[in-house]
Design a protein around this motif. Structure first.
Motif, PDB file in Angstrom:
ATOM      1  N   ASP A 132      15.486  46.155  13.838  1.00 31.72           N
ATOM      2  CA  ASP A 132      15.683  46.783  12.526  1.00 31.72           C
ATOM      3  C   ASP A 132      14.400  47.212  11.832  1.00 31.72           C
ATOM      4  O   ASP A 132      14.438  47.853  10.791  1.00 31.72           O
ATOM      5  CB  ASP A 132      16.487  45.831  11.612  1.00 31.72           C
ATOM      6  N   ARG A 133      13.240  46.801  12.328  1.00 32.90           N
ATOM      7  CA  ARG A 133      12.007  47.320  11.738  1.00 32.90           C
ATOM      8  C   ARG A 133      10.842  47.191  12.723  1.00 32.90           C
ATOM      9  O   ARG A 133      10.901  46.414  13.672  1.00 32.90           O
ATOM     10  CB  ARG A 133      11.683  46.614  10.416  1.00 32.90           C
ATOM     11  N   ASP A 134       9.811  47.991  12.501  1.00 30.03           N
ATOM     12  CA  ASP A 134       8.638  47.982  13.381  1.00 30.03           C
ATOM     13  C   ASP A 134       7.828  46.709  13.192  1.00 30.03           C
ATOM     14  O   ASP A 134       7.971  46.029  12.178  1.00 30.03           O
ATOM     15  CB  ASP A 134       7.736  49.180  13.065  1.00 30.03           C
ATOM     16  N   GLY A 135       6.979  46.443  14.155  1.00 22.94           N
ATOM     17  CA  GLY A 135       6.086  45.296  14.028  1.00 22.94           C
ATOM     18  C   GLY A 135       6.291  44.298  15.148  1.00 22.94           C
ATOM     19  O   GLY A 135       7.213  44.421  15.956  1.00 22.94           O
ATOM     20  N   THR A 136       5.409  43.311  15.203  1.00 22.92           N
ATOM     21  CA  THR A 136       5.471  42.247  16.202  1.00 22.92           C
ATOM     22  C   THR A 136       5.636  40.938  15.435  1.00 22.92           C
ATOM     23  O   THR A 136       4.933  40.713  14.443  1.00 22.92           O
ATOM     24  CB  THR A 136       4.159  42.230  17.015  1.00 22.92           C
ATOM     25  N   PHE A 137       6.572  40.109  15.900  1.00 22.53           N
ATOM     26  CA  PHE A 137       6.923  38.917  15.120  1.00 22.53           C
ATOM     27  C   PHE A 137       6.888  37.656  15.969  1.00 22.53           C
ATOM     28  O   PHE A 137       7.014  37.710  17.202  1.00 22.53           O
ATOM     29  CB  PHE A 137       8.334  39.083  14.527  1.00 22.53           C
ATOM     30  N   HIS A 138       6.757  36.526  15.252  1.00 27.31           N
ATOM     31  CA  HIS A 138       6.846  35.212  15.906  1.00 27.31           C
ATOM     32  C   HIS A 138       7.581  34.281  14.958  1.00 27.31           C
ATOM     33  O   HIS A 138       7.366  34.319  13.741  1.00 27.31           O
ATOM     34  CB  HIS A 138       5.440  34.671  16.199  1.00 27.31           C
ATOM     35  N   THR A 139       8.451  33.474  15.520  1.00 28.49           N
ATOM     36  CA  THR A 139       9.168  32.485  14.724  1.00 28.49           C
ATOM     37  C   THR A 139       8.540  31.106  14.950  1.00 28.49           C
ATOM     38  O   THR A 139       8.192  30.772  16.094  1.00 28.49           O
ATOM     39  CB  THR A 139      10.670  32.490  15.118  1.00 28.49           C
ATOM     40  N   GLU A 140       8.380  30.335  13.856  1.00 29.45           N
ATOM     41  CA  GLU A 140       7.822  28.979  13.962  1.00 29.45           C
ATOM     42  C   GLU A 140       8.920  28.040  14.456  1.00 29.45           C
ATOM     43  O   GLU A 140       9.566  27.354  13.670  1.00 29.45           O
ATOM     44  CB  GLU A 140       7.300  28.504  12.584  1.00 29.45           C
ATOM     45  N   TRP A 141       9.148  28.042  15.772  1.00 27.18           N
ATOM     46  CA  TRP A 141      10.278  27.310  16.340  1.00 27.18           C
ATOM     47  C   TRP A 141      10.190  25.800  16.111  1.00 27.18           C
ATOM     48  O   TRP A 141      11.198  25.139  15.920  1.00 27.18           O
ATOM     49  CB  TRP A 141      10.399  27.596  17.848  1.00 27.18           C
ATOM     50  N   THR A 142       8.976  25.271  16.172  1.00 25.20           N
ATOM     51  CA  THR A 142       8.841  23.816  16.032  1.00 25.20           C
ATOM     52  C   THR A 142       8.688  23.409  14.570  1.00 25.20           C
ATOM     53  O   THR A 142       8.705  22.225  14.246  1.00 25.20           O
ATOM     54  CB  THR A 142       7.626  23.302  16.827  1.00 25.20           C
ATOM     55  N   GLY A 143       8.551  24.382  13.693  1.00 21.40           N
ATOM     56  CA  GLY A 143       8.392  24.080  12.271  1.00 21.40           C
ATOM     57  C   GLY A 143       9.629  24.456  11.495  1.00 21.40           C
ATOM     58  O   GLY A 143      10.758  24.096  11.883  1.00 21.40           O
ATOM     59  N   ASP A 144       9.428  25.236  10.478  1.00 22.50           N
ATOM     60  CA  ASP A 144      10.551  25.559   9.574  1.00 22.50           C
ATOM     61  C   ASP A 144      11.334  26.793  10.028  1.00 22.50           C
ATOM     62  O   ASP A 144      12.196  27.290   9.333  1.00 22.50           O
ATOM     63  CB  ASP A 144      10.025  25.759   8.151  1.00 22.50           C
TER      64      ASP A 144
END
Ligand code: 6PG
Length: 476
Positions: A458-470
């Motif tokens: 749905d939008r441009d960019g590169t992302f990362h999710t804090e899987w071990t955190g919040d």
């Protein structure tokens, strides 16, 4: 110097190419490591035309008109390098060395650069069609400098196969391009052969048909869309009876398919380029599996099949289903091969005209087939076709057979008949046409355990999710 072209290396392919040149009116210098072989060529086939035999490499080179055109037809690898090393000091600027063996294209790139430093042209060319083709008209895929093609091209076109008067020879591209295209030709050859073998196995196991009955079915297929050299010879092989035992010949041949390496190179290169050539890869691995003797021995009888006895109800409908599945799988294999050519052309700056490649494969070569005309037409409609399979003709022709293809692959799985090439081709078809692929989950998994990031729909960019955190998302 009187000879217009020379051939060194007079084993069967070199010998037949030399005879082909001679039959087309060229004066042909001939040379071989052992003089006896050169003498026997002239003694046995002198009537083909004019040969100029030489015992030494120096005499051979001296017998050639300039710019000299020397075809090297020796074993790929070390022997080719050895002959080139012997030739180079004897040649002069502008001369052309032609390697017509099945060389690996990185070797051709290297040799072309080495010879260029000596002011020589090096043409790595694919030649397909086996012994018979070499003599009566092969498909020829020459690489190298464009300049070399202006003098050499007309001679090669002359001796090549012709389809509707059009030569099965065209300039492919710089340095390794010719041998690369020949390599992919061989990869497709592997896929085509495996697909035909799977069709045979399905008919044999599904119908309990005899080899010769299947030979008859193939012969019938050969009068339709599947018309090709490989179907034709398969019909021939299946109808052949072993003289010694009186059994079908195919039943006395050990079921281990060997290879000399061109299929393996094709797959290795596809992995490097990231091009999915699943049909060719499965065909190559199917040969490897057939030769996995200890594994097969361990598995035979030990691995339960849980498959019912196969009982095909409507024989004609099943034969037609297999025919349609074969055609569709074959289109996939070619489409994948042409994708690989496009990717390599971009990667190595070769500017290969895929339409021209389809055109020169219509005759002379092992994969020659009626359906290459359809491929040529597809590239005439759009030279930059992103996917051959998505050309309007093929969407129709394959679309027409998809339901049959699914029935065949499902039945094979249900009945325990291995069809790696049929099945993987269908999986590719469904994968490449899918709206969404589960690759989304794979990418998410990568982000989870390795912070490898992902893109969003749905939008441009590169992302990362804090899987071990919040589990908050951050833009990278
Ligand atoms: C051709 C063939 C030829 C040869 C193959 C066999 O186009 O004329 O492809 O080059 O028969 O190399 O290959 P395998 O030995 O690897 O099956």
């Amino acid at each position: 110097a009187t000879a217009q072209i020379g051939v060194t290396g007079l084993a069967v392919m070199g010998r037949n190419l030399a005879r082909n040149f001679a039959r087309h009116g060229y004066t042909v210098a001939v040379h071989n490591r052992s003089w006896a072989r050169t003498q026997s060529l002239v003694a046995d086939h002198g009537a083909d035309g004019t040969f100029v035999p030489s015992e030494s490499m120096a005499e051979f080179v001296a017998s050639l008109e300039r710019p000299r055109k020397v075809v090297v037809m020796v074993k790929a690898g070390g022997p080719t390098d050895a002959v080139i090393a012997e030739l180079v000091p004897l040649l002069e600027e502008g001369d052309i060395v032609i390697d017509a063996g099945n060389a690996h294209f990185p070797d051709t790139i290297r040799r072309e650069a080495e010879l260029k430093a000596h002011g020589l042209h090096f043409v790595g060319t694919g030649v397909s069609g086996g012994e018979e083709g070499a003599l009566n008209g092969p498909s020829i895929m020459p690489g190298g400098s464009r300049e070399s093609y202006t003098t050499l091209g007309p001679i090669l076109e002359d001796i090549s196969a012709k389809v509707d008067g059009v030569p099965c020879c065209a300039y492919v591209g710089p340095n390794g391009a010719g041998h690369f295209v020949k390599m992919v030709h061989n990869g497709i050859e592997y896929a085509d052969m495996q697909l035909i073998a799977e069709a045979y196995d399905l008919l044999r196991q599904g119908l309990g048909a005899s080899a010769s009955e299947i030979g008859d079915i193939f012969a019938e297929w050969n009068s339709g869309d599947l018309e090709s050299f490989l179907i034709e010879i398969s019909a021939d092989v299946l109808r052949h009876v072993d003289a010694e035992t009186g059994q079908a010949f195919v039943d006395v041949v050990l079921d281990r398919a060997e290879q000399k390496g061109t299929g393996r190179w094709t797959v290795q290169n596809a992995l490097d380029l990231g091009v999915p050539i699943t049909g060719i890869a499965e065909a190559t691995f199917a040969r490897a599996l057939s030769g996995s003797v200890p594994q097969r021995e361990a598995a035979r009888g030990a691995l339960p099949a849980h498959a019912a006895a196969w009982d095909v109800q409507d024989r004609d409908a099943f034969v037609e289903d297999v025919r349609l599945a074969l055609y569709a799988s074959k289109v996939v294999a070619y489409s994948q091969g042409f994708d690989q050519i496009a990717a390599a052309s971009a990667e190595y700056d070769w500017d290969i005209d895929r339409g021209a490649m389809a055109r020169i494969w219509r005759g002379g070569c092992i994969i020659r087939a009626r359906f290459l005309n359809r491929i040529t037409e597809a590239y005439e409609r759009d030279a930059n076709l992103p996917l051959l399979l998505a050309d309007e003709y093929f969407t129709g022709a394959v679309g027409n057979g998809v339901a049959a293809w699914r029935r065949v692959v499902a039945a094979a799985a249900q009945n325990g008949v291995p069809t790696p090439a049929f099945s993987s081709s269908l999986a590719y078809y469904d994968g490449v046409r899918a709206d969404r692929l589960p690759a989304a989950l794979v990418q998410a998994q990568r982000d989870f355990f390795g912070a490898h990031t992902y893109h969003r729909v749905d939008r441009d960019g590169t992302f990362h999710t804090e899987w071990t955190g919040d589990r908050s998302e951050t833009a990278q």
